[in-house]
Design a protein around this motif. Structure first.
Motif, short mmCIF file in Angstrom:
data_model
loop_
_atom_site.label_atom_id
_atom_site.label_comp_id
_atom_site.label_asym_id
_atom_site.label_seq_id
_atom_site.Cartn_x
_atom_site.Cartn_y
_atom_site.Cartn_z
N UNK A 1 9.26 2.55 -1.71
CA UNK A 1 8.22 2.56 -2.76
C UNK A 1 6.83 2.21 -2.23
N UNK A 2 6.77 1.37 -1.19
CA UNK A 2 5.47 0.95 -0.66
C UNK A 2 5.66 0.39 0.74
N UNK A 3 4.58 0.34 1.46
CA UNK A 3 4.57 -0.27 2.79
C UNK A 3 3.84 -1.60 2.67
N UNK A 4 4.36 -2.61 3.35
CA UNK A 4 3.68 -3.90 3.39
C UNK A 4 2.66 -3.83 4.52
N UNK A 5 1.39 -3.88 4.17
CA UNK A 5 0.32 -3.76 5.16
C UNK A 5 -0.11 -5.12 5.68
N UNK A 6 -0.12 -6.12 4.80
CA UNK A 6 -0.58 -7.45 5.16
C UNK A 6 0.29 -8.52 4.52
N UNK A 7 0.31 -9.67 5.17
CA UNK A 7 0.91 -10.87 4.60
C UNK A 7 -0.24 -11.84 4.35
N UNK B 1 0.84 -1.19 0.00
CA UNK B 1 0.00 0.00 0.00
C UNK B 1 0.87 1.24 0.00
N UNK B 2 0.28 2.33 -0.42
CA UNK B 2 0.97 3.61 -0.36
C UNK B 2 1.08 4.02 1.10
N UNK B 3 2.28 4.38 1.56
CA UNK B 3 2.40 4.79 2.96
C UNK B 3 1.55 6.02 3.24
N UNK B 4 0.84 6.00 4.37
CA UNK B 4 -0.02 7.13 4.73
C UNK B 4 0.67 8.08 5.69
N UNK B 5 1.82 7.67 6.20
CA UNK B 5 2.60 8.52 7.10
C UNK B 5 4.08 8.26 6.86
N UNK B 6 4.91 9.03 7.52
CA UNK B 6 6.35 8.85 7.38
C UNK B 6 6.73 7.45 7.86
#
Length: 145
Positions: A98-104, A44-49
């Motif tokens: 580039x992206x944050x891993x939100x879930x596995x 996902x697109x990171x929503x914060x730093x």
């Protein structure tokens, strides 16, 4: 046949547009939390730093892309390390995340958040066990893989 880099760049483009992208992972650098070859991650697109403990997709030195955990942030320099690594860290700048891993997503389809209290606590304990990882990972591979 489409190259991995083309697929990855398209995934990053979609993430930048706000689309969550499910991406298969390879390798064992994130054991025991992400099993390469069977688990997938939802980017996902990171929503914060970014912060220490986040699992991210980043472009590291040498132009490679990795899914690893942030272990240190100093100004704009980020240090990453795979949970399954015994030593060695990759480095990038904040803008190379580039992206944050939100879930596995496991092979059975079970979706697990990486942002929950329990996941972050286990990851923190795992990081503190770094001197013992060699033996813990050896046991894990023999029992579960």
């Amino acid at each position: 046949m489409v190259s991995d880099e083309v697929i990855l760049s398209e995934a990053v483009r979609l993430v930048n547009e706000g689309v969550a992208v499910t991406f298969p992972v390879n390798g064992r650098s994130m054991l025991p939390f992400i099993v390469g070859g069977s688990d997938s991650v939802i980017l996902e697109k990171p929503t914060q730093s970014p912060k220490v403990g986040d699992v991210v997709l980043a472009e590291v030195e040498g132009g490679r892309h990795v899914v690893h955990r942030i272990v240190k942030i100093e100004s704009e320099r980020v240090s990453l390390m795979g949970d399954g690594n015994l030593a060695g860290r990759e480095h990038c700048r904040v803008e190379q995340i580039k992206a944050k891993v939100a879930y596995v997503v496991s092979a059975s389809g079970k979706k697990s958040s990486l942002d929950g209290f329990r996941s972050r606590l286990f990851a923190k304990i795992w990081f503190e066990l770094l001197p013992f990882r060699r033996w813990l990972l050896a046991i894990y591979r023999r029992v579960f893989l």
